[in-house]
Design a protein around this motif. Structure first.
Motif, short mmCIF file in Angstrom:
data_model
loop_
_atom_site.label_atom_id
_atom_site.label_comp_id
_atom_site.label_asym_id
_atom_site.label_seq_id
_atom_site.Cartn_x
_atom_site.Cartn_y
_atom_site.Cartn_z
N MET A 145 0.83 -1.20 0.00
CA MET A 145 0.00 0.00 0.00
C MET A 145 0.87 1.25 0.00
SD MET A 145 -2.46 1.41 3.06
CE MET A 145 -1.06 1.50 4.15
N HIS A 146 1.86 1.30 0.88
CA HIS A 146 2.73 2.47 0.94
C HIS A 146 3.49 2.66 -0.37
CE1 HIS A 146 2.09 2.26 5.31
NE2 HIS A 146 2.51 3.51 5.34
N ARG A 147 4.04 1.57 -0.89
CA ARG A 147 4.82 1.69 -2.13
C ARG A 147 3.96 2.16 -3.29
NH1 ARG A 147 7.74 -3.28 -0.11
NH2 ARG A 147 9.77 -2.44 0.50
N LEU A 148 2.75 1.61 -3.43
CA LEU A 148 1.88 2.01 -4.53
C LEU A 148 1.36 3.44 -4.38
CD1 LEU A 148 -0.14 -1.26 -5.22
CD2 LEU A 148 1.73 -0.28 -6.57
N SER A 149 1.41 3.96 -3.17
CA SER A 149 0.98 5.35 -2.95
C SER A 149 2.08 6.35 -3.31
CB SER A 149 0.54 5.56 -1.50
OG SER A 149 1.69 5.61 -0.66
N GLY A 150 3.28 5.85 -3.60
CA GLY A 150 4.38 6.73 -3.96
C GLY A 150 5.47 6.86 -2.92
N ALA A 151 5.32 6.22 -1.78
CA ALA A 151 6.35 6.27 -0.74
C ALA A 151 7.43 5.24 -1.04
CB ALA A 151 5.74 5.99 0.63
N ARG A 152 8.63 5.56 -0.64
CA ARG A 152 9.71 4.58 -0.66
C ARG A 152 9.75 3.94 0.72
NH1 ARG A 152 14.91 7.46 -3.45
NH2 ARG A 152 13.94 7.87 -5.45
#
Length: 180
Positions: free
Chosen positions: A61-68
């Motif tokens: 979820m975090h990665r797909l939201s644009g977070a590394r």
């Protein structure tokens, strides 16, 4: 090499930066912090619950939201070090955290991480997916935080606005995951 990866190699991880560890699970949220609670309907049914719960606890979820995300483990477990970063180039903010609790139940999945020394804020944030009795699947972000660095103090009222925006973005990301 990031600070988290360096600290993992040396075993020298920074401590948590707040005393109320676990308060997003036990409630009420502690006084002296900004409080955040965002609930987003992400879909219906057990399949959606499993898919979104897995996305939350495996950092997808975090990665797909644009977070590394740099995490010590592929799945959220208490004690797991996590480094979250957002932004671009010199405007990238890096936030060292540690998973402080998890829940893996038949109708509830998620975790919370707390801020480590060096994080721009001090506090805790939980990310939980619930399958409710009516079959709906809800994603809830609960947090308490206060500025820990000069730039988050200077940003003042903008920080809670950005936190709410990011929580809603995570909810939209889960809704897209649920939709396939």
């Amino acid at each position: 090499m990031t600070r988290l990866i360096r600290s993992l190699a040396t075993g020298d991880t920074p401590p948590l930066s707040y005393p109320e560890v676990g308060a997003t699970r036990t409630r009420p949220l502690p006084a002296g912090y900004q409080h955040l609670r965002v609930e987003v309907l992400v879909g219906r049914g057990r399949d959606v619950f499993h898919e979104t719960g897995t996305a939350v606890t495996t950092w997808r979820m975090h990665r797909l939201s644009g977070a590394r995300i740099h995490a010590e483990s592929p799945r959220a477990e208490p004690g797991t070090g996590v480094e979250v970063s957002l932004g671009l180039g010199p405007l990238r903010l890096t936030a060292p955290c540690e998973v402080v609790w998890t829940v893996y139940e038949d109708d509830r999945t998620g975790f919370a991480y707390g801020t480590r020394q060096g994080h721009p804020e001090s506090g805790e944030e939980s990310f939980v997916v619930d399958l409710r009795a009516d079959g709906t699947v809800w994603f809830t972000v609960t947090a308490f935080s206060r500025p820990a660095r000069w730039y988050t103090r200077a940003a003042g009222r903008l920080v809670p606005v950005l936190q709410r925006w990011y929580a809603r973005r995570l909810g939209r990301t889960l809704r897209k995951i649920a939709a396939g």
